[in-house]
Enzyme design. Structure first.
Site, PDB file in Angstrom:
ATOM      1  N   LYS A  99       0.854  -1.193   0.000  1.00 49.78           N
ATOM      2  CA  LYS A  99       0.000   0.000   0.000  1.00 49.78           C
ATOM      3  C   LYS A  99       0.884   1.234   0.000  1.00 49.78           C
ATOM      4  CE  LYS A  99      -3.863   2.251   2.346  1.00 49.78           C
ATOM      5  NZ  LYS A  99      -4.848   2.181   3.463  1.00 49.78           N
ATOM      6  N   ASP A 204     -13.529   5.520  10.202  1.00 50.00           N
ATOM      7  CA  ASP A 204     -13.974   5.362   8.812  1.00 50.00           C
ATOM      8  C   ASP A 204     -14.492   3.937   8.617  1.00 50.00           C
ATOM      9  OD1 ASP A 204     -14.522   6.143   6.247  1.00 50.00           O
ATOM     10  OD2 ASP A 204     -12.474   5.961   5.516  1.00 50.00           O
TER      11      ASP A 204
END
Length: 458
Positions: A99, A204
């Site tokens: 990532k 989130d």
């Protein structure tokens, strides 16, 4: 080395650090710029270069290769607003997930000149923010994995890149049907409460950051938004996570439950994982810097939405004005005759308002003459073909506008094309002005940072 004290490294300093012969550094810098590893800053008062995300990726991958964490890079399996995700493998062909944080991709205006962002490491550029996001994600992932939470296993970190375990699962947003929505709903709510009891709130928690394994177990990913339960907005973030899951299950699976956790009633803090994260190297000052950046990103996105709404309103007003400018003309007998001929050629049998009113008057006068004169004398010449017969409009039907002649049709088409071109030119000019403004502000920030000669991204 030069980027430790300069956002834009002068060419003379590059040659001095490289210790090459005269002209040797220029060739190497040119090759790096050609491969888009560095970029020359335009409108700067001195000749200099800055590191690009491509160059930053190269440095991180080089570190991974030296450590043996990454040997090969595969396909891209995901792209987000502020990250890119790839499949990688080590020398033993064990596959992992790489990532790469891309925080500066949202908007360059988020790093503003409110203060010297490179002075004494108080804050930094978008690359430094990406590095902070990667450090935060790795620290939280490591602590959660050690305490038995369903998260990927962290492997390695370098600069703005994180290597983690590859899990065979699908994002929840791609799942259209589950065997037991109630059980999955309960598991996710229990996970939110368990995180809060350990002193953390995801921030989130939605269908984009939850993976579902083939057996139905959830996996939690993406932690740059995570905050502590001691945060001043902890209750807001907790309730938002809960509401996101409730809304998604109602919309996707048609499942709605009256049972859901509440921050003040169901959260009893038992552990201090946020303290462990701070002890692992991601300090509170770094957390504060990253939160300030995220708030500025949200404000910039709201400003862009307001600008787009204002542009759309201006376009609608222009269309209304142009439609109101179309004159309404009274048609003469000659124009009516031409329209009738044109309709006959096109096979249009619909009657206009004026023709229907004239026919109604003729029918009324015909009825009166029948009553007065007695039997009607037929005249075959007055009979019309079936396609020429005008059907009478039903009662209460809306009146149709009178068709225009060819010249008026051409005029209206040309006017609409001109208005469309004007609207497109207006939008392009607005976008150009916004882009120029962003570029000027970014260049001014870079120049100010380079003059100070302190701070850095490493």
């Amino acid at each position: 080395m030069g980027s430790k004290n300069h956002e834009v490294v002068p060419t003379a300093l590059i040659a001095q650090i490289a210790q090459l012969r005269h002209g040797g550094s220029h060739k190497l810098v040119g090759d790096l710029a050609k491969n888009k590893l560095i970029a020359r800053v335009q409108n700067a008062k001195y000749d200099g270069y800055r590191l690009t995300y491509g160059g930053y990726d190269y440095l991180a991958l080089k570190t991974f290769v030296k450590r043996g964490s990454v040997y090969s890079v595969g396909n891209q399996i995901g792209v987000g607003k502020e990250s890119d995700i790839y499949i990688v493998a080590d020398e033993d062909e064990n596959q992992y997930v790489l990532k790469l944080q891309r925080l500066g991709r949202v908007s360059f205006r988020t790093i503003k000149s409110k203060r010297d962002y490179l002075q004494k490491r108080k804050s930094a550029s978008w690359m430094y923010m990406s590095r902070l996001a990667a450090m935060k994600e790795f620290a939280f992932m490591k602590v959660l994995h050690e305490n038995g939470f369903p998260v990927p296993t962290p492997i390695d970190i370098s600069r703005h890149c994180v290597v983690m375990e590859l899990i065979d699962a699908f994002p929840l947003r791609q799942v259209d049907e589950v065997a037991d929505p109630g059980k999955l709903y309960s598991d996710l709510m229990s996970l939110i409460v368990r995180l809060a009891q350990y002193g953390l709130i995801h921030g989130d928690f939605n269908e984009f950051n939850i993976l579902i394994k083939p057996n139905g177990d959830p996996i939690l990913i993406d932690f740059p938004q995570m905050v502590s339960t001691s945060h001043h907005n902890a209750e807001f973030y907790f309730n938002r996570d809960v509401e996101c899951i409730r809304v998604f299950f109602k919309r996707r699976f048609g499942y709605e439950s009256v049972l859901y956790p509440k921050f003040k009633l169901d959260v009893n803090r038992e552990f201090d994982l946020d303290v462990q994260v701070a002890a692992s190297g991601f300090s509170k000052s770094m957390q504060k810097e990253l939160e300030e950046y995220q708030e500025e990103v949200k404000n910039e996105e709201n400003d862009d939405d307001d600008d787009n709404d204002s542009i759309d309103e201006d376009d609608e007003n222009e269309e209304d004005e142009q439609q109101s400018d179309i004159p309404s003309k009274t048609m003469t007998e000659e124009e009516k005759t031409q329209i009738r001929l044109l309709n006959l050629r096109l096979g249009n049998t619909e009657s206009t308002d004026s023709e229907s009113s004239e026919e109604a008057e003729e029918e009324e006068s015909g009825d009166d003459s029948e009553e007065d004169d007695g039997p009607m004398v037929l005249n075959n010449r007055e009979f019309k073909a079936y396609r020429d017969v005008k059907p009478t409009a039903p009662a209460g039907a809306s009146r149709r506008k009178a068709p225009l002649n060819e010249e008026s049709i051409k005029e209206r088409v040309s006017r609409s094309l001109r208005s469309r071109a004007n609207r497109e030119n207006y939008r392009q000019s607005v976008r150009r002005n916004q882009t120029k403004g962003r570029g000027k502000r970014r260049d001014n920030e870079v120049i100010k940072a380079s003059r100070s000669g302190s701070g850095g991204i490493f």
